[in-house]
Write an enzyme that holds these catalytic residues in place. Structure first.
Site, PDB file in Angstrom:
ATOM      1  N   LYS A  54       2.823  -8.352 -10.378  1.00 31.20           N
ATOM      2  CA  LYS A  54       2.357  -8.084  -9.008  1.00 31.20           C
ATOM      3  C   LYS A  54       2.435  -9.361  -8.162  1.00 31.20           C
ATOM      4  O   LYS A  54       2.897  -9.343  -7.019  1.00 31.20           O
ATOM      5  CB  LYS A  54       0.921  -7.539  -9.044  1.00 31.20           C
ATOM      6  CG  LYS A  54       0.864  -6.126  -9.625  1.00 31.20           C
ATOM      7  CD  LYS A  54      -0.541  -5.659  -9.989  1.00 31.20           C
ATOM      8  CE  LYS A  54      -0.461  -4.304 -10.707  1.00 31.20           C
ATOM      9  NZ  LYS A  54      -1.753  -3.786 -11.158  1.00 31.20           N
ATOM     10  N   GLN A 100      -7.906  -5.403 -11.677  1.00 34.23           N
ATOM     11  CA  GLN A 100      -6.996  -4.927 -12.713  1.00 34.23           C
ATOM     12  C   GLN A 100      -7.765  -4.164 -13.785  1.00 34.23           C
ATOM     13  O   GLN A 100      -8.771  -4.651 -14.301  1.00 34.23           O
ATOM     14  CB  GLN A 100      -6.244  -6.125 -13.331  1.00 34.23           C
ATOM     15  CG  GLN A 100      -5.219  -5.728 -14.371  1.00 34.23           C
ATOM     16  CD  GLN A 100      -4.067  -4.903 -13.792  1.00 34.23           C
ATOM     17  OE1 GLN A 100      -3.535  -5.212 -12.731  1.00 34.23           O
ATOM     18  NE2 GLN A 100      -3.687  -3.846 -14.484  1.00 34.23           N
ATOM     19  N   ASP A 123      -5.315  -0.179  -4.245  1.00 38.07           N
ATOM     20  CA  ASP A 123      -5.038   0.712  -5.376  1.00 38.07           C
ATOM     21  C   ASP A 123      -5.347   2.170  -5.009  1.00 38.07           C
ATOM     22  O   ASP A 123      -4.955   3.081  -5.728  1.00 38.07           O
ATOM     23  CB  ASP A 123      -5.904   0.318  -6.593  1.00 38.07           C
ATOM     24  CG  ASP A 123      -5.104  -0.437  -7.649  1.00 38.07           C
ATOM     25  OD1 ASP A 123      -3.855  -0.334  -7.640  1.00 38.07           O
ATOM     26  OD2 ASP A 123      -5.724  -1.109  -8.496  1.00 38.07           O
TER      27      ASP A 123
END
Ligand code: NAD
Length: 300
Positions: A54, A100, A123
Site C-alpha cells: 500500500k 490493517q 477501507d
C-alpha cells in the site's frame, strides 16, 4: 474451454496511471499531497507485506503515506486513542486512515474500526459508510469489493439480470460486494448491462451446505473464503466468470480458493492468484485516499 485470464495487475496499472494525473492536479491546487496513515499492529508477516504494497503504491502515485507500528500487546483503549490522535492530525495530516486487519484476538476490532472518522475511512468499514453503500449512495466502497466490480466492468462481463453467487459473507468482502452488484445503476453506469450492477445475488457461507448446488447456477462466481481448492471444476457452470478473492499460503506459494488449473478449463473468465483481485484492492485504496483528500478540501 480455456478461460480468459482477468489480469488485475495490468488493470490496476491503468487505474494507477489515471490516478497519478489526478493526484498531480490535487497537489498543484492545494500545495500538498493526499496522505494515507496506516496503523500496523503486531508482527504478522502477511499484514506487514500488505502494508508495504500500500505504501509503495502511494509513493508511485505521488501520495504521502505513513505507517505507525504498534506492539501486539496494545489494548483496545490504546488503539482507539491512537486512531483518535491520528484523526486530530497529531501524526501529520491524515486524509485517509486505515487500520490493517486482522487485529490481535484480545482487541475489540469493531471498537477500533468505529473510531476511524467516517470521512477518512478509506477501507469503507465504518457503519456510516456501510449504511450509505446499502442505500445505494456509496461514499467509500470497501476496496476489494470495488476492485472486483471494476474487473467485471473492464472485462465487459455483463451483470444486469445475471446470477452472481458469492461464497463468503464477511463485512469486508462478501457483504459489500453483494450490495454493490445488486444495486441499481448509479449515474454514469453504462446502460448496456456491463455496468457492474443490477445483478441477482446469492450469498453462500459456512452453513450453506452443498455449495455446488448454488455455485453451478452462477453466471459470475466469487470465492472469498480463505480455503485453498474450495471451488473445483465440477462446481463451475461452463463459461461462467470466476473471481478468486482468496489468498492462501500453501508450501510458501500464494494460491486462491479456486482449483485454478481445472477450473480454467471450464470457466469463461478466471482471475488469477496472485495478480488478480489483490492489485485491484490496492488500486481502489488509492482511489479512496484521493477521494478522502478531495472531500476534506471541499472538491469531492
Ligand atoms: P472471513 O474469514 O472474514 O470470511 C470468510 C467467509 O467464508 C465467512 O463468511 C464464512 O462463512 C465463509 N466460509 C468459511 N468456510 C466456508 C465453507 N466451507 N463454505 C462456504 N463458505 C465458507 O474472510 P475475508 O476477510 O472475507 O477474506 C476471505 C478471503 O479473501 C481470505 O483468503 C482473505 O485473505 C482474502 N482476501 C483477499 C483480498 C484481496 O485483496 N485479494 C482482500 C481481502 C480478503
Amino acid at each position: 474451454m480455456t478461460a480468459q485470464m482477468l489480469d488485475g495487475r495490468a488493470l490496476a496499472g491503468r487505474i494507477e496511471a489515471s490516478l497519478r494525473g489526478e493526484v498531480d492536479t490535487f497537489a498543484g491546487m492545494f500545495r500538498r499531497k493526499p496522505r494515507l496513515v496506516v496503523v500496523l499492529v503486531g508482527d504478522v508477516a502477511a499484514s506487514a507485506s500488505y502494508v508495504k504494497s500500500k505504501a509503495a503504491a502511494a509513493a508511485r502515485l505521488g501520495m504521502d503515506s505513513a505507517v505507525i507500528p504498534v506492539a501486539a500487546t496494545a489494548t483496545t483503549a490504546d488503539l482507539v486513542a491512537l486512531v483518535g490522535s491520528i484523526a486530530r492530525d497529531e501524526h501529520g495530516h491524515a486524509d485517509g486512515i486505515l487500520v490493517q486487519l486482522p487485529l490481535p484476538p484480545h482487541v475489540d476490532q469493531v471498537a477500533v474500526l468505529d473510531a476511524v472518522p467516517p470521512d477518512r475511512d478509506v477501507d469503507g468499514f465504518h457503519p456510516e459508510n456501510a449504511g450509505l453503500l446499502s442505500q445505494g449512495r456509496p461514499r467509500f466502497i470497501p476496496c476489494t469489493a470495488a476492485g472486483v466490480q471494476r474487473m467485471l466492468i473492464d472485462a465487459a462481463i455483463p451483470t444486469a439480470g445475471r446470477h452472481v453467487v458469492i461464497v463468503g459473507r464477511s463485512d469486508i468482502v462478501g457483504k459489500p460486494l453483494a450490495l454493490l452488484l445488486a444495486q441499481r445503476p448509479p449515474p454514469g453506469c453504462p446502460a448496456d448491462g456491463a455496468g457492474g450492477c443490477d445483478a441477482t445475488v446469492t450469498i453462500c457461507h459456512s452453513r450453506s451446505g452443498d455449495l455446488g448446488r448454488f455455485t453451478r447456477e452462477a453466471d459470475i462466481l466469487v470465492a472469498a473464503v480463505g480455503k485453498p481448492g474450495l471451488i473445483t471444476a465440477p462446481m463451475v457452470r461452463p463459461g461462467a466468470a470466476v473471481i478468486d478473492v482468496g489468498i492462501n499460503r500453501v508450501d510458501g506459494r500464494l494460491v486462491g480458493d479456486v482449483d485454478a488449473g481445472p477450473v480454467a478449463e471450464v470457466a469463461g473468465w478466471l482471475s488469477p492468484v496472485p495478480g488478480g483481485v489483490g492489485p485491484m484492492t490496492v488500486a481502489m485504496l488509492m482511489a479512496n485516499t484521493l477521494l478522502a483528500a478531495e472531500l476534506r478540501l471541499g472538491r469531492g
